[in-house]
Design an enzyme around this catalytic site. Structure first.
Site, PDB file in Angstrom:
ATOM      1  N   CYS A  17       0.839  -1.200   0.000  1.00  0.00           N
ATOM      2  CA  CYS A  17       0.000   0.000   0.000  1.00  0.00           C
ATOM      3  C   CYS A  17       0.869   1.243   0.000  1.00  0.00           C
ATOM      4  CB  CYS A  17      -0.932   0.001   1.207  1.00  0.00           C
ATOM      5  SG  CYS A  17      -0.047   0.177   2.775  1.00  0.00           S
ATOM      6  N   CYS A  20       3.620   1.628   2.560  1.00  0.00           N
ATOM      7  CA  CYS A  20       4.883   0.925   2.287  1.00  0.00           C
ATOM      8  C   CYS A  20       5.807   1.816   1.462  1.00  0.00           C
ATOM      9  CB  CYS A  20       4.623  -0.370   1.504  1.00  0.00           C
ATOM     10  SG  CYS A  20       3.630  -1.586   2.395  1.00  0.00           S
ATOM     11  N   CYS A  85      43.632 -19.330 -17.666  1.00  0.00           N
ATOM     12  CA  CYS A  85      43.931 -19.910 -16.353  1.00  0.00           C
ATOM     13  C   CYS A  85      43.004 -19.318 -15.291  1.00  0.00           C
ATOM     14  CB  CYS A  85      45.394 -19.642 -15.969  1.00  0.00           C
ATOM     15  SG  CYS A  85      45.736 -17.877 -15.810  1.00  0.00           S
ATOM     16  N   CYS A  88      42.710 -15.576 -14.945  1.00  0.00           N
ATOM     17  CA  CYS A  88      41.832 -14.888 -15.901  1.00  0.00           C
ATOM     18  C   CYS A  88      40.408 -14.807 -15.360  1.00  0.00           C
ATOM     19  CB  CYS A  88      41.822 -15.620 -17.251  1.00  0.00           C
ATOM     20  SG  CYS A  88      43.406 -15.650 -18.092  1.00  0.00           S
ATOM     21  N   ASP A 502      -3.025  15.872 -29.721  1.00  0.00           N
ATOM     22  CA  ASP A 502      -2.156  15.646 -30.872  1.00  0.00           C
ATOM     23  C   ASP A 502      -3.017  15.789 -32.131  1.00  0.00           C
ATOM     24  OD1 ASP A 502       0.153  14.659 -32.372  1.00  0.00           O
ATOM     25  OD2 ASP A 502      -1.050  12.855 -32.649  1.00  0.00           O
ATOM     26  N   ASP A 701      -1.961   9.443 -30.151  1.00  0.00           N
ATOM     27  CA  ASP A 701      -2.132   8.090 -30.684  1.00  0.00           C
ATOM     28  C   ASP A 701      -0.840   7.462 -31.178  1.00  0.00           C
ATOM     29  OD1 ASP A 701      -1.816   9.740 -32.972  1.00  0.00           O
ATOM     30  OD2 ASP A 701      -2.753   8.171 -34.193  1.00  0.00           O
ATOM     31  N   ASP A 705       4.078  10.362 -29.234  1.00  0.00           N
ATOM     32  CA  ASP A 705       3.323  10.979 -28.134  1.00  0.00           C
ATOM     33  C   ASP A 705       3.641  10.332 -26.789  1.00  0.00           C
ATOM     34  OD1 ASP A 705       1.916  12.635 -29.957  1.00  0.00           O
ATOM     35  OD2 ASP A 705       0.554  10.983 -30.410  1.00  0.00           O
TER      36      ASP A 705
END
Length: 806
Positions: A17, A20, A85, A88, A502, A701, A705
């Site tokens: 919630c 928290c 080895c 590495c 838009d 759309d 956007d």
């Protein structure tokens, strides 16, 4: 951000919630070196600004875990090349563990593998590969494994809550059946004798209380440990009071043959079942929050054909480097941002710019990754790769905008911090007063009065007040094609003061159509259109497709051209019925020395109306012109008028030129126009309005956007648009009708009013019931009945929203 300041993002699991989220926020802010911390409950994500000289992501992760929550990490395996080895493997392991964002790395020399656990919001797999290469070795992602680790935690949460709900519902059903049979007016309902047995009820309720309800006890413990209280504390207290009081009565019944009809096992079990159902819905909503980012990432090309040392080779997108020459065939996606070094073509940039008309590009022009090459072969020099590309930057803007949205503090959670301690205090005082003064030494009597107080304070109605209204309101809205992605968006929408629309695909249909035909003598319109349509038929350009489609709708038959040539940036040249045809721009006519001066005024007039006009020459003589345009939706004008009547500021925004934008805006009645705006610029325009203190809704759309939709207080995506826009937005308007904006605001207002009514009644029952119970006038079973009645009244009130007509 200062040079001494860095930003980290943590994906957090285990929050239940708003309390928290607040607790984690406070805890992180107490870490030395942390300048700012915000936690987004809906996205389960925390953004932290810190001083790297003082602290680091590992310390931040540890703090979150100390507070009782988990940080979600991604796991990946890498094939390592070049190790010889043990030194590495040790060197690589040490180097990877030092990398910021890596929580654990182990390298196996024998298998030549590296297993890395890392924070995907801090670094990518490519960053890990680059680190290995910097150490002098080679690395490659082991693709088939662990590719979906980061997203799986949400799906696992949904599956876990689903299992819990089914298990809890099965065990609670017999208890509900028995409860129904308790009342005098329901005596006619048959209840199996076994369900009335206290030990059967105990056997049914105990798994619900302690197995299913364990999460509430754990959550309550975490809250109390950190000196706060949330809904988990209320649930744990209320259900425990009912359960343990019933357990006490069960033991008290030993030796008695009477059925203990006043048991309250069903109170705790049914409450836990309903709350688990709410948690399931919440988990599903949260699971969708990252879909926008995943869809954006899915737009990227997976591979690229590059030219190195004169040899063509196909490589993964991650292997493309700045300066590589990339080959892109017609119809393919352009893999990265770059510069055309050879070729010319029309580029479909609609997925990023939102504009339906492709842009003609030639050598020297810039191109954007993930756009589509329509009709020409291109050689492109890579200029931006990986996180530097335009699409990657848009992804980053969406992520940051989503992460910056503060969670709406639920009224019930805000009040619970004060409400719970007060109720507990009253319950303890009630017990002491009754045990020491009213009925001295009578523990059972005093306990009964204390439990009555706790039961009447149980958060049934409090927990149902908001979600039931939101479910009813959002469900009714969905019937009208308005999809709210979450309750917080339904709450926020009624506060909107300004709406940014838009242009392409929102105010307009987003698809060019043939609008005007002007014919010169000696041609008649039908003959003229037959020649133009036949000439354009072979072109792949969307404008040509619009012309051909418009001519065919008039019932005119088209034939095959004898020859056809597309001239990018100019138009087309074709031979139809042995007649030479030219269709295109002023530049095309000038190049072929066609006299068109008499037509230019008409062409300018069409362009001022936002139309794209093309000149036509037949056999070396000007013959007429055709124009195409993106047409306005039938409902746009009425919708804009309605929004204005609601007192909202209506603004149109577009990447299109100012002239076209003004023409469209004037037609629908919009006074304020912002044109020639880049995708990132749309988000900036939203922020400008927010800086003026306005609550802003963005309606769009397209993918372009998405950043603005995420930045806005409320993002509304047109359902006929792209999936990415819909996922980035808070609300999807399925019908694509701008009237839905006003409907969404109206529905939000009704729902908020309904929530306030519910909260009033929920608290009224508790406020009246607690003193009555403390004074001893309310038996626990009556407290339970009052609590149940308060829940019923809240649900019935919420259901009224399902009758609303829009």
């Amino acid at each position: 951000m200062s040079q001494q300041e860095k930003e980290a993002t943590l994906q957090i699991s285990g929050m239940t919630c708003a309390a928290c989220a607040v607790r984690i926020e406070k805890g992180l802010k107490k870490v030395e070196g942390v300048q700012e911390a915000t936690v987004n409950l809906a996205l389960e994500r925390s953004s932290i600004k810190y001083d790297p000289a003082v602290t680091n992501p590992a310390a931040l992760e540890k703090k979150v875990k100390d507070l009782g929550y988990d940080v979600v990490m991604e796991k990946a395996e890498f094939d390592i090349r070049g190790m010889t080895c043990a030194a590495c493997s040790a060197r690589i392991e040490k180097g990877l563990n030092k990398l910021e964002g890596v929580s654990n790395a182990s390298v196996n020399l024998a298998l030549e593998k590296a297993a890395v656990e890392f924070n995907p919001t801090v670094l990518s797999k490519q960053d890990i590969i680059k680190k290995v290469e910097k150490l002098g070795y080679g690395a490659m992602v082991k693709e088939e494994e662990n590719q979906q680790e980061a997203a799986d935690h949400r799906q696992l949460e949904i599956e876990k809550q689903t299992g819990k709900f089914i298990f809890s519902a099965i065990l609670s059903l017999p208890l509900l059946w028995a409860m129904v049979g308790h009342f005098s007016f329901t005596r006619f309902i048959f209840v199996p004798d076994m369900f009335m047995n206290p030990w059967v009820q105990l056997a049914l309720a105990t798994p619900v209380q302690f197995i299913i309800g364990k999460q509430f006890y754990v959550g309550a413990y975490k809250a109390l440990k950190n000196e706060s209280a949330n809904m988990d504390v209320l649930v744990a207290l209320g259900t425990s009071a009912a359960y343990f009081y019933s357990l006490y009565l069960s033991f008290a019944s030993i030796g008695s043959n009477a059925h203990m009809v006043e048991l309250y096992y069903e109170t705790s079990a049914i409450l836990i079942t309903l709350i688990i159902l709410g948690k399931l819905f919440e988990a599903k909503a949260k699971g969708r929050s990252s879909e926008a980012i995943k869809k954006l990432m899915g737009l990227q090309a997976k591979t690229a054909i590059i030219e190195r040392n004169g040899i063509e080779q196909e490589v993964s997108l991650e292997e493309v480097a700045v300066g590589d020459i990339i080959h892109v065939k017609p119809g393919e996606k352009i893999p990265v941002d770059g510069l055309i070094v050879e070729g010319q073509s029309a580029i479909d940039e609609s997925m990023l710019t939102g504009e339906s008309v492709p842009v003609d590009k030639k050598s020297g022009d810039e191109v954007i990754g993930s756009t589509i090459n329509k009709n020409g072969f291109l050689k492109i020099e890579a200029t931006k790769v990986g996180r530097d590309t335009a699409l990657a930057q848009i992804i980053k803007v969406v992520e940051e905008a989503q992460g910056s949205k503060a969670p709406i503090q639920r009224l019930a959670d805000q009040i619970s911090g004060v409400f719970v301690p007060i109720v507990v205090g009253i319950a303890i005082i009630t017990f002491l007063v009754w045990y020491l003064m009213v009925v001295p030494g009578d523990f059972a009597e005093a306990l009964e009065k204390m439990i009555a107080v706790l039961v009447i304070a149980c958060p049934c109605a409090l927990g149902l007040a908001t979600p039931t209204s939101i479910m009813a309101g959002s469900g009714r809205s969905a019937e009208y094609g308005i999809l709210f992605k979450g309750g917080e968006h339904l709450e926020m929408t009624h506060r909107i003061q300004a709406v940014i629309l838009d242009k392409t695909g929102t105010v307009t249909n987003g698809k060019p159509v043939l609008t005007d035909v002007d014919v010169n003598d000696p041609y008649k319109e039908e003959e003229f259109l037959a020649l133009v349509g036949s000439a354009e038929k072979q072109s792949e350009h969307p404008l040509a497709e619009a012309i051909v489609s418009g001519i065919r709708e008039k019932g005119i038959l088209l034939q095959e051209a004898n020859s056809f040539e597309a001239i990018p940036g100019f138009g087309i040249k074709a031979i139809v019925n042995d007649k030479e045809m030219l269709v295109g721009t002023r530049k095309l006519m000038k190049k072929h020395q066609i006299e068109v001066s008499d037509a230019l005024d008409k062409m300018d007039a069409l362009e001022r109306e936002g139309k794209t006009a093309m000149l036509v020459a037949i056999e070396g003589q000007y013959a007429g012109m055709v124009a195409v345009a993106d047409t306005i939706k039938e409902t746009s004008k009425a919708a804009v008028k309605r929004l204005k009547s609601m007192g909202l500021d209506v603004i149109m925004i577009t990447g299109d030129n100012q002239q076209t934008a003004n023409a469209i805006a004037a037609e629908v009645g919009i006074d304020h126009v912002i044109a020639e705006v880049l995708p990132e610029g749309k988000a900036d325009e939203v922020k400008k309005l927010q800086a003026e203190g306005k609550k802003v809704a963005m309606v769009g759309d397209g993918i372009n956007d998405a950043p603005a939709l995420a930045v806005a207080d409320i993002g509304m995506a047109i359902g006929t648009g792209t999936d990415v826009a819909m996922e980035a937005a808070d609300i999807t308007l399925i019908r694509g009708d701008l009237n839905s904006i006003a409907d969404a605001i109206f529905m939000s207002k009704l729902t908020i009013r309904n929530i306030r009514q519910n909260l009033f009644w929920a608290f009224a029952y508790n406020s009246l019931g607690i003193p009555v119970a403390a004074l001893g006038f309310l038996a626990p079973w009556l407290a339970g009945a009052a609590m149940a009645f308060s829940s019923v009244s809240v649900v019935l009130n919420a259901l009224r929203l399902q009758k609303v007509k829009l």
